[in-house]
Design a protein around this motif. Structure first.
Motif, PDB file in Angstrom:
ATOM      1  N   ASN A 182      13.129  -2.213   4.485  1.00 34.13           N
ATOM      2  CA  ASN A 182      12.286  -0.836   4.583  1.00 34.13           C
ATOM      3  C   ASN A 182      13.273   0.390   4.261  1.00 34.13           C
ATOM      4  OD1 ASN A 182      10.745   1.250   4.991  1.00 34.13           O
ATOM      5  ND2 ASN A 182       9.875   0.421   6.963  1.00 34.13           N
ATOM      6  N   ILE A 196       2.070   4.958   5.059  1.00 33.50           N
ATOM      7  CA  ILE A 196       1.696   3.891   4.229  1.00 33.50           C
ATOM      8  C   ILE A 196       2.828   3.101   3.503  1.00 33.50           C
ATOM      9  CG2 ILE A 196       0.124   3.178   2.251  1.00 33.50           C
ATOM     10  CD1 ILE A 196      -1.887   5.291   3.260  1.00 33.50           C
ATOM     11  N   LEU A 197       3.702   3.706   2.816  1.00 34.87           N
ATOM     12  CA  LEU A 197       4.688   3.328   2.285  1.00 34.87           C
ATOM     13  C   LEU A 197       5.691   2.306   3.112  1.00 34.87           C
ATOM     14  CD1 LEU A 197       5.835   6.106  -0.492  1.00 34.87           C
ATOM     15  CD2 LEU A 197       4.851   3.791  -1.118  1.00 34.87           C
ATOM     16  N   GLU A 206       5.935  -4.689   6.075  1.00 31.94           N
ATOM     17  CA  GLU A 206       4.823  -5.843   6.248  1.00 31.94           C
ATOM     18  C   GLU A 206       5.271  -6.875   5.211  1.00 31.94           C
ATOM     19  OE1 GLU A 206       2.777  -6.811   8.839  1.00 31.94           O
ATOM     20  OE2 GLU A 206       3.123  -5.053  10.008  1.00 31.94           O
ATOM     21  N   LEU A 207       5.464  -6.367   3.775  1.00 33.56           N
ATOM     22  CA  LEU A 207       5.438  -7.017   2.615  1.00 33.56           C
ATOM     23  C   LEU A 207       6.634  -7.536   2.215  1.00 33.56           C
ATOM     24  CD1 LEU A 207       2.211  -5.655   1.056  1.00 33.56           C
ATOM     25  CD2 LEU A 207       2.527  -7.951   2.556  1.00 33.56           C
ATOM     26  N   GLU A 214       4.971   1.195   6.199  1.00 32.73           N
ATOM     27  CA  GLU A 214       4.280  -0.124   6.747  1.00 32.73           C
ATOM     28  C   GLU A 214       4.098  -1.099   5.725  1.00 32.73           C
ATOM     29  OE1 GLU A 214       0.319  -1.320   8.953  1.00 32.73           O
ATOM     30  OE2 GLU A 214       0.763   0.966   8.899  1.00 32.73           O
ATOM     31  N   GLU A 215       3.901  -0.712   4.201  1.00 33.94           N
ATOM     32  CA  GLU A 215       3.871  -1.798   3.310  1.00 33.94           C
ATOM     33  C   GLU A 215       5.218  -2.461   3.333  1.00 33.94           C
ATOM     34  OE1 GLU A 215       3.727  -2.178  -1.563  1.00 33.94           O
ATOM     35  OE2 GLU A 215       3.268  -0.188  -0.360  1.00 33.94           O
TER      36      GLU A 215
END
Length: 212
Positions: free
Chosen positions: A40, A28-29, A35-36, A31-32
């Motif tokens: 990364n 989740i971290l 995406e945002l 992917e966040e």
């Protein structure tokens, strides 16, 4: 034997689910950030669940009683998750984001980055307890999380292969070369971290900061 297999399956299952819980949190971290954010910090993750043979060897070394209750109490690395990051600063950033989650409880932290092992091994180890919800209720399960850079991971992988090939009895010259390689890997991490900070802060040419 069938009864033992069933008992072992019941014993090991919460550890498998605990790995899934931690891996989901890290995913989740990751992917966040993808995406945002422009950057990364997580390169990749891997998981490991100790086999029955590995657990047996571990309890023999620890002189632990051969019972599932005793193993639960004394062996905390049955479930493992490895997080590989780009830079040293990312390791501590991801560590903070993960361990600050409310449902996780930090049991121990061993910082082999600030204080490497004598052979040059570097990594940040943390044992966390994660709640696993089963049909009979919730149980808290320990998971060993290792966080390291790409360079640290490459060195550790090579070390493991060498020790496996020589069954733990490694020639002195290879050990010396391995230690030298650890110094080289650390030098690479230091240089890459410096470049990362320069570009992020715009120090190289005075231009505005950009993400790396």
């Amino acid at each position: 034997m069938r009864a033992f297999r069933e008992s072992f399956a019941r014993f090991i299952m919460p550890y498998k689910f605990a790995i899934d819980e931690i891996a989901t949190k890290v995913s989740i971290l990751r992917e966040e950030f993808s995406e945002l954010h422009d950057y990364n910090p997580i390169e990749h993750i891997s998981t490991r669940l100790k086999s029955a043979d590995s657990i047996e060897q571990k309890i023999a070394r620890k002189q632990c009683a051969p019972s599932f209750d005793a193993i639960r109490e004394s062996v905390t690395d049955i479930a493992g998750v490895r997080i590989v990051c780009s830079f040293v600063s990312d390791v501590y950033h991801v560590f903070s984001m993960l361990t600050e989650q409310e449902d996780l409880r930090v049991l121990t932290v061993k910082d082999y980055i600030s204080t490497p092992k004598p052979n040059g091994y570097k990594s940040l180890h943390v044992i966390v307890e994660v709640p696993v919800f089963l049909s009979e209720g919730s149980v808290r399960v320990p998971v060993e999380v290792q966080l390291r850079t790409v360079a640290m991971d490459f060195w550790a992988s090579l070390e493991h292969k060498i020790y496996y090939k020589y069954d733990g009895v490694v020639p002195a010259q290879l050990l010396a070369d391995l230690t030298t390689a650890a110094v080289t890997a650390n030098s690479l991490d230091v240089t890459m971290e410096k470049l990362h900070q320069q570009v992020k802060n715009g120090d190289a040419d005075g231009s505005r900061p950009i993400a790396v």
